[in-house]
Design a protein around this motif. Structure first.
Motif, PDB file in Angstrom:
ATOM      1  N   ILE A  90      -3.291  -0.087  39.109  1.00 13.32           N
ATOM      2  CA  ILE A  90      -2.276  -1.125  39.320  1.00 13.32           C
ATOM      3  C   ILE A  90      -0.955  -0.441  39.669  1.00 13.32           C
ATOM      4  N   TYR A  91      -0.344  -0.900  40.761  1.00 14.04           N
ATOM      5  CA  TYR A  91       0.971  -0.391  41.167  1.00 14.04           C
ATOM      6  C   TYR A  91       1.998  -1.493  40.915  1.00 14.04           C
ATOM      7  N   VAL A  92       3.023  -1.169  40.160  1.00  6.47           N
ATOM      8  CA  VAL A  92       4.083  -2.118  39.841  1.00  6.47           C
ATOM      9  C   VAL A  92       5.262  -1.851  40.776  1.00  6.47           C
ATOM     10  N   LEU A  93       5.571  -2.829  41.604  1.00  7.21           N
ATOM     11  CA  LEU A  93       6.660  -2.675  42.572  1.00  7.21           C
ATOM     12  C   LEU A  93       7.906  -3.398  42.097  1.00  7.21           C
ATOM     13  N   GLU A  94       9.025  -2.726  42.217  1.00  9.58           N
ATOM     14  CA  GLU A  94      10.315  -3.328  41.861  1.00  9.58           C
ATOM     15  C   GLU A  94      11.367  -2.792  42.828  1.00  9.58           C
ATOM     16  N   ASN A  95      12.079  -3.726  43.490  1.00  4.86           N
ATOM     17  CA  ASN A  95      13.125  -3.353  44.456  1.00  4.86           C
ATOM     18  C   ASN A  95      12.604  -2.429  45.556  1.00  4.86           C
ATOM     19  N   GLY A  96      11.372  -2.683  45.982  1.00  4.53           N
ATOM     20  CA  GLY A  96      10.817  -1.924  47.094  1.00  4.53           C
ATOM     21  C   GLY A  96      10.298  -0.552  46.731  1.00  4.53           C
ATOM     22  N   LYS A  97      10.216  -0.240  45.437  1.00  5.21           N
ATOM     23  CA  LYS A  97       9.736   1.066  44.990  1.00  5.21           C
ATOM     24  C   LYS A  97       8.612   0.891  43.981  1.00  5.21           C
ATOM     25  N   VAL A  98       7.803   1.942  43.829  1.00  2.00           N
ATOM     26  CA  VAL A  98       6.754   1.932  42.809  1.00  2.00           C
ATOM     27  C   VAL A  98       7.391   2.329  41.485  1.00  2.00           C
ATOM     28  N   ALA A  99       7.514   1.348  40.594  1.00  5.87           N
ATOM     29  CA  ALA A  99       8.150   1.608  39.302  1.00  5.87           C
ATOM     30  C   ALA A  99       7.197   2.346  38.363  1.00  5.87           C
ATOM     31  N   GLU A 100       5.908   2.011  38.425  1.00 12.94           N
ATOM     32  CA  GLU A 100       4.904   2.683  37.605  1.00 12.94           C
ATOM     33  C   GLU A 100       3.525   2.339  38.149  1.00 12.94           C
ATOM     34  N   SER A 101       2.549   3.106  37.768  1.00 13.76           N
ATOM     35  CA  SER A 101       1.183   2.850  38.209  1.00 13.76           C
ATOM     36  C   SER A 101       0.215   3.350  37.154  1.00 13.76           C
ATOM     37  N   GLY A 102      -1.001   2.808  37.161  1.00 16.04           N
ATOM     38  CA  GLY A 102      -2.031   3.206  36.204  1.00 16.04           C
ATOM     39  C   GLY A 102      -3.006   2.068  36.010  1.00 16.04           C
ATOM     40  N   THR A 103      -3.933   2.256  35.086  1.00 10.45           N
ATOM     41  CA  THR A 103      -4.889   1.191  34.776  1.00 10.45           C
ATOM     42  C   THR A 103      -4.209   0.160  33.881  1.00 10.45           C
ATOM     43  N   GLY A 130      10.059 -10.696  45.096  1.00 11.63           N
ATOM     44  CA  GLY A 130      11.013  -9.970  45.931  1.00 11.63           C
ATOM     45  C   GLY A 130      10.922  -8.469  45.789  1.00 11.63           C
ATOM     46  N   GLY A 131       9.915  -8.004  45.052  1.00 11.14           N
ATOM     47  CA  GLY A 131       9.787  -6.564  44.842  1.00 11.14           C
ATOM     48  C   GLY A 131       9.218  -5.819  46.029  1.00 11.14           C
ATOM     49  N   GLY A 132       8.579  -6.541  46.960  1.00 12.00           N
ATOM     50  CA  GLY A 132       8.062  -5.894  48.167  1.00 12.00           C
ATOM     51  C   GLY A 132       6.551  -5.846  48.255  1.00 12.00           C
ATOM     52  N   LYS A 133       5.852  -6.613  47.415  1.00 15.91           N
ATOM     53  CA  LYS A 133       4.385  -6.548  47.378  1.00 15.91           C
ATOM     54  C   LYS A 133       3.765  -6.986  48.711  1.00 15.91           C
ATOM     55  N   THR A 134       4.124  -8.197  49.144  1.00 14.65           N
ATOM     56  CA  THR A 134       3.551  -8.727  50.383  1.00 14.65           C
ATOM     57  C   THR A 134       3.991  -7.912  51.583  1.00 14.65           C
ATOM     58  N   THR A 135       5.230  -7.468  51.578  1.00 18.27           N
ATOM     59  CA  THR A 135       5.739  -6.652  52.689  1.00 18.27           C
ATOM     60  C   THR A 135       4.946  -5.365  52.822  1.00 18.27           C
ATOM     61  N   LEU A 136       4.674  -4.720  51.679  1.00 17.32           N
ATOM     62  CA  LEU A 136       3.932  -3.465  51.703  1.00 17.32           C
ATOM     63  C   LEU A 136       2.514  -3.692  52.224  1.00 17.32           C
ATOM     64  N   ALA A 137       1.873  -4.759  51.758  1.00 15.79           N
ATOM     65  CA  ALA A 137       0.519  -5.061  52.221  1.00 15.79           C
ATOM     66  C   ALA A 137       0.521  -5.400  53.717  1.00 15.79           C
ATOM     67  N   SER A 138       1.561  -6.086  54.161  1.00  7.03           N
ATOM     68  CA  SER A 138       1.665  -6.443  55.578  1.00  7.03           C
ATOM     69  C   SER A 138       1.837  -5.208  56.453  1.00  7.03           C
ATOM     70  N   LEU A 139       2.518  -4.213  55.950  1.00  5.74           N
ATOM     71  CA  LEU A 139       2.689  -2.962  56.698  1.00  5.74           C
ATOM     72  C   LEU A 139       1.348  -2.253  56.867  1.00  5.74           C
ATOM     73  N   ILE A 140       0.497  -2.333  55.843  1.00  5.31           N
ATOM     74  CA  ILE A 140      -0.826  -1.701  55.934  1.00  5.31           C
ATOM     75  C   ILE A 140      -1.649  -2.384  57.025  1.00  5.31           C
ATOM     76  N   ALA A 141      -1.530  -3.714  57.105  1.00  6.90           N
ATOM     77  CA  ALA A 141      -2.242  -4.463  58.151  1.00  6.90           C
ATOM     78  C   ALA A 141      -1.519  -4.387  59.497  1.00  6.90           C
ATOM     79  N   ARG A 142      -0.392  -3.732  59.520  1.00  6.56           N
ATOM     80  CA  ARG A 142       0.462  -3.540  60.700  1.00  6.56           C
ATOM     81  C   ARG A 142       0.967  -4.846  61.286  1.00  6.56           C
ATOM     82  N   PHE A 143       1.486  -5.712  60.397  1.00  9.68           N
ATOM     83  CA  PHE A 143       2.217  -6.879  60.872  1.00  9.68           C
ATOM     84  C   PHE A 143       3.568  -6.424  61.414  1.00  9.68           C
ATOM     85  N   TRP A 144       4.052  -5.320  60.893  1.00 16.53           N
ATOM     86  CA  TRP A 144       5.235  -4.639  61.395  1.00 16.53           C
ATOM     87  C   TRP A 144       4.938  -3.150  61.407  1.00 16.53           C
ATOM     88  N   ASP A 145       5.828  -2.391  61.997  1.00 19.58           N
ATOM     89  CA  ASP A 145       5.771  -0.936  61.901  1.00 19.58           C
ATOM     90  C   ASP A 145       6.809  -0.462  60.894  1.00 19.58           C
TER      91      ASP A 145
END
Length: 622
Positions: A578-591, A410-425
């Motif tokens: 690696i991008y860690v998503l939580e509640n629709g936001k990037v909580a942290e990122s790095g290797t 529920g953090g928004g991973k699939t939603t974010l990827a779907s936006l890149i593929a433009r399943f939605w705007d």
């Protein structure tokens, strides 16, 4: 006009060769919205609409011809009574009987001709509606189905179009005949004995008033409620069937799917309530419409109080014989009114699909310069949702870089990827591919640039070869075979009876989830898009298949920009970032190494993942 008129987002389809025609102008769109449901259906018939008109004319002729045998039956009755008991003196008995049969057969043949005309037109309308809907659905973004439900969409396209076929093929011709029959009946009823004729019409008027109360605006609302209840139940049934593996795994019952059970309960309440509401009116209608003969007998007793004449007795028998036609005619009119409401609701549902707008494309279309991805201030909220699913995400993916999206469910991973593929705007913000806004990139080019591998692979009932070739219809067999080889599918092809020409789903030939996933990967390999999005692509694979899927991914990902979504953290340890998503936001990122050394969310997830992976059932030694 040849074909089907459609709104501004739709094109005309020629009913002769299924070719797309020019788009209608604004005036045509406005005129279309003003048309009645019947006019819209006839537009779908194209050049076949004249067959619908012909069916009405033939049905009217058939209805009038069907009344003629009753005249000859009256003549037979009169002659029998006139010559009784010297029946050998009947000279026209045989002629009248033959003529009655001739007109009855003639009425039947004309009616068959009417149905042939109506069915040909109705089948064309049904086919064009389905083509229209499916062509339009193909223009919609993939994300729109999530808000509707595949069960509801299937029911709308299939059953709503089927309702129009039944209406045009049967109800409309029957309605035309049912409208003509009363005219002929009234003429006959009033011609021989106007007193009995008028009395015959009294129950008809009462029955018609009761019928009107059952088929008015209240019934129209009931029909809409009925279709809504069926839609909800159909949609929830599809979702329940898809979840059966989970139910069986955890030993749950149907009650674990409360929405499905709720839809059944609501349908039950509606049906019982509707039945109770219609019970008394329907009983009254049925009783009155079938009691015409009782009125005639009561009238006969009054009119013959001073004696019975042969002429009156003949008329009485004639009226008793012909009045059941009134029952049949009114019943046809009643069902015609009901089916008209069903068709009106069906057209409303079809139009609700056709009114869904594809994602807009700007007039100035641009082309990606490379396979980089950049998200700036991206926000997104689902329809009817109260909170954003993605809430201000910024990230950049360099050309050829491999990144991973991880995080709690529920953090928004699939939603974010779907936006890149433009399943939605996006609701806010901007997504760039190759330096260009995805909204400026032509849909076809965007589809060729970005490939999305879903966690639940879908194969169609066609050969393995054709399933792979879906991504590139003009691919040669050699290209398909190479893609299958690179996707580690050689063992699949070897075990199938006809190799890559084997039809999946036919003659008991099925593939496991992992095998289907490898076939879908071959499809993506053949497409050869520069950007790949892998959404939990190994979620349903067994260990053996997972190993082969991972090898296929490695071959497929070379030189491409890759976005991986995963819950199994072991699959993303080699990602460039690696991008860690939580509640629709990037909580942290790095290797992976950087994130595991910090005391953040990823480190906790990694620790929990390792503990669950190493967990074993303890054995007691006592």
């Amino acid at each position: 006009m040849n074909g089907v008129e459609k709104t501004s987002e739709k094109c005309y389809y020629n009913s002769e060769n299924n070719e797309a025609q020019n788009y209608p102008n604004k005036k045509e769109v406005t005129d279309l919205k003003k048309k009645s449901d019947l006019q819209k259906l006839l537009d779908y018939a194209g050049n076949f609409r004249w067959l619908t008109y012909a069916s009405w004319v033939l049905s009217v002729i058939s209805a009038l011809l069907a009344l003629v045998p009753f005249i000859y039956i009256r003549k037979i009755i009169k002659e029998v009574l006139d010559v009784a008991p010297n029946y050998e003196n009947a000279t026209t008995f045989t002629h009248n009987g033959i003529m009655a049969v001739v007109f009855a057969v003639g009425a039947m043949l004309v009616y068959i001709g009417a149905l042939m005309c109506s069915h040909i037109a109705a089948f064309r309308v049904q086919a064009n509606i389905r083509k229209d809907a499916m062509h339009h659905i193909a223009t919609l973004p993939l994300g729109f189905m999530d808000g509707i439900g595949s069960g509801k969409m299937r029911k709308t396209v299939n059953e709503a179009s089927a309702a129009t076929e039944t209406y045009l093929a049967h109800q409309l011709p029957d309605s035309a005949g049912a409208m003509a029959t009363p005219i002929g009946l009234i003429a006959l009823l009033l011609f021989f004995d106007w007193r009995l004729g008028l009395l015959s019409l009294v129950p008809v008027v009462l029955a018609f008033l009761i019928m009107s109360s059952m088929t008015g605006s209240k019934m129209k609302k009931k029909m809409e409620e009925y279709q809504n209840a069926l839609d909800n139940m159909s949609n929830e049934a599809v979702e329940y069937v898809r979840g059966i593996p989970v139910v069986k795994t955890f030993g749950q019952s149907v009650f674990s799917f409360k929405k499905f059970k709720g839809s059944i309960d609501e349908y039950e309440k509606w049906v019982i309530s509707y039945t109770k509401d219609m019970m008394l009116p329907m009983m009254g209608y049925t009783t009155i419409i079938n009691a015409v003969f009782a009125v005639l007998i009561a009238a006969a007793m009054i009119f013959t109080s001073s004696g019975v004449t042969t002429s009156f007795f003949v008329d009485l028998l004639f009226y008793v014989i012909i009045t059941p036609v009134i029952t049949v005619t009114l019943t046809k009119i009643m069902f015609s009114s009901e089916n008209k409401m069903i068709v009106a609701d069906a057209m409303k549902r079809i139009e609700s699909v056709l009114d869904m707008k594809p994602l807009e494309e700007t007039k100035t279309q641009k082309h990606p310069k490379d396979n980089s991805i950049k998200l700036s201030g991206v926000k997104f909220k689902y329809a009817k949702a109260t909170e954003n699913a993605i809430n201000g995400v910024d990230l950049t993916v360099a050309p050829g870089e491999h990144i991973a999206l991880v995080g709690p469910s529920g953090g928004g991973k699939t939603t974010l990827a779907s936006l890149i593929a433009r399943f939605w705007d996006t609701t806010e913000g901007q997504i760039l591919i190759g330096g260009e806004d995805v909204r400026d990139i032509p849909k076809k080019e965007l589809s060729e640039t970005v490939s999305f591998v879903f966690q639940d692979a879908k194969l169609l009932k066609m050969s393995v070869l054709d399933n792979v070739r879906l991504s590139k219809p003009n691919a040669t067999k050699e290209e398909v075979l190479k893609a299958l080889h690179d996707a580690q599918c050689d063992d699949i092809a070897e075990k199938l009876p006809n190799g890559v020409d084997t039809v999946i789903g036919a003659n008991g030939v099925y593939l496991s989830g992992g095998e289907q996933q490898r076939i879908s990967i071959a499809r993506i390999m053949l497409k050869n898009s520069p950007i790949l999005i892998l959404d939990e692509a190994t979620a349903f694979a067994d260990p053996d298949n997972e190993t082969k899927v991972q090898e296929a991914f490695s071959a497929m990902s070379k030189g491409k920009t890759v976005i991986m979504i995963a819950h199994r953290l072991s699959t993303v340890t080699n990602a460039d970032r690696i991008y860690v998503l939580e509640n629709g936001k990037v909580a942290e990122s790095g290797t992976h190494d950087t994130l595991t050394k910090s005391d953040g969310l990823y480190a906790k997830m990694w620790d929990e993942y390792n503990r669950s992976a190493n967990w074993k059932v303890g054995v007691r030694n006592d």
